[in-house]
Design a protein around this motif. Structure first.
Motif, short mmCIF file in Angstrom:
data_model
loop_
_atom_site.label_atom_id
_atom_site.label_comp_id
_atom_site.label_asym_id
_atom_site.label_seq_id
_atom_site.Cartn_x
_atom_site.Cartn_y
_atom_site.Cartn_z
N THR A 1 -17.48 -25.36 -42.86
CA THR A 1 -17.14 -24.07 -42.26
C THR A 1 -17.92 -23.83 -40.97
O THR A 1 -17.35 -23.38 -39.97
N PHE B 1 -7.80 -24.49 -39.70
CA PHE B 1 -7.62 -23.11 -40.15
C PHE B 1 -8.22 -22.12 -39.17
O PHE B 1 -7.63 -21.07 -38.89
N PHE B 2 -9.39 -22.42 -38.64
CA PHE B 2 -10.03 -21.52 -37.68
C PHE B 2 -9.20 -21.39 -36.40
O PHE B 2 -9.19 -20.32 -35.77
N THR C 1 -10.25 -16.81 -43.83
CA THR C 1 -9.97 -18.23 -44.06
C THR C 1 -10.10 -18.60 -45.53
O THR C 1 -10.42 -19.75 -45.86
N GLY D 1 -8.01 -21.62 -46.55
CA GLY D 1 -8.61 -22.88 -46.12
C GLY D 1 -9.78 -23.27 -47.00
O GLY D 1 -9.94 -24.45 -47.35
#
Length: 274
Positions: A87, A158-159, A189, A192
């Protein structure tokens, strides 16, 4: 409505055999764990007599609770460690501008091109030189470092789907990058994160080769290498083996059922546009 009904019926007719084909190994494993040893290959598919002796044998013969706990804690620490690295690095590569960003990203992706089996000997020698051989700490280092690049690649994707205006607005309000990441980005998120958790949990829980190579102490082994010892050279106690495998599947099913909605949402993210 008639056309829609015909389409659904056709889809059901086509997909039902595939579903049965996929479910058959699990059903066979469950039924085998509940039958007697002498009826494994010469009896009917559904046993005439059900017995739970195999579960007792699997529980006691390989010290199932100890190795089950080893798998639980090794997998949990690996998932948490991979999530932290994935992340943070995924957010940095997707939303922050820093020197050599694309170059570093490509270098990390190149690690995915090497099969894990080709790296076992170098990793073994490296752990030996660091004094981490035959320890669960060394195994965790290999698991986290080997899985973080792929998870980072997923989280970066995803970001990138999040609008930059959210981050800019948070910066205008005086939020630091860590605050923006924790309070603004992470809650958006969850699909994700669920995708990474499921993929990482499955791969770590079922991993066999690296754990069996790095760990020599039997008490430190996770569950999968120990279940392999139930297979003998000349004979195999199939009910005990399938009973142990059935018990090992339970955590995987629980994790997937608890996170399946977020997982499906994560797989569908970006499939449609507003």
């Amino acid at each position: 409505m008639r056309t829609k009904w015909i389409g659904k019926s056709f889809a059901t007719f086509v997909l039902l055999p595939f579903c049965l084909l996929m479910a058959f190994p699990f059903v066979w494993m469950l039924l085998t764990s509940l039958r007697e040893q002498n009826t494994i290959f010469n009896g009917p598919i559904i046993p005439r007599k059900f017995t739970g002796v195999a579960y007792k044998n699997a529980w006691t013969s390989i010290d199932f609770p100890l190795h089950f706990w080893n798998s639980v804690w090794i997998t949990s620490v690996t998932v948490i460690g991979v999530l932290i690295f994935a992340t943070l690095s995924g957010y940095a590569f997707a939303k922050l501008d820093f020197p050599f960003r694309n170059t570093l990203f490509v270098l990390l992706l190149t690690t995915l091109m090497m099969p894990s089996t080709a790296l076992i000997i170098p990793l073994y020698l490296e752990l030996k030189s660091l004094g981490l051989l035959d320890s669960q700490a060394g195994l965790l280092v290999l698991y986290i470092s080997g899985s973080a690049p792929f998870a980072m690649f997923l989280m970066r994707a995803f970001f990138q789907t999040l609008p930059d205006e959210l981050i800019e607005a948070a910066r205008v309000d005086g939020g630091s990058e860590l605050t923006i990441f924790r309070r603004v980005i992470l809650p958006l998120t969850r699909p994700g994160i669920a995708t990474v958790v499921i993929f990482q949990f499955l791969s770590t829980w079922n991993e066999f080769l690296i754990a069996n190579t790095v760990l020599r102490n039997t008490d430190a082994l996770p569950l999968q290498p120990v279940l392999f010892t139930l297979m003998g050279q000349y004979s195999t106690n199939w009910p005990a083996l399938t009973a142990g495998l059935t018990l090992s599947v339970v955590p995987v099913v629980i994790v997937y059922v608890r996170m399946q909605r977020q997982f499906v949402a994560g797989m569908m993210l970006g499939a449609v546009k507003n």
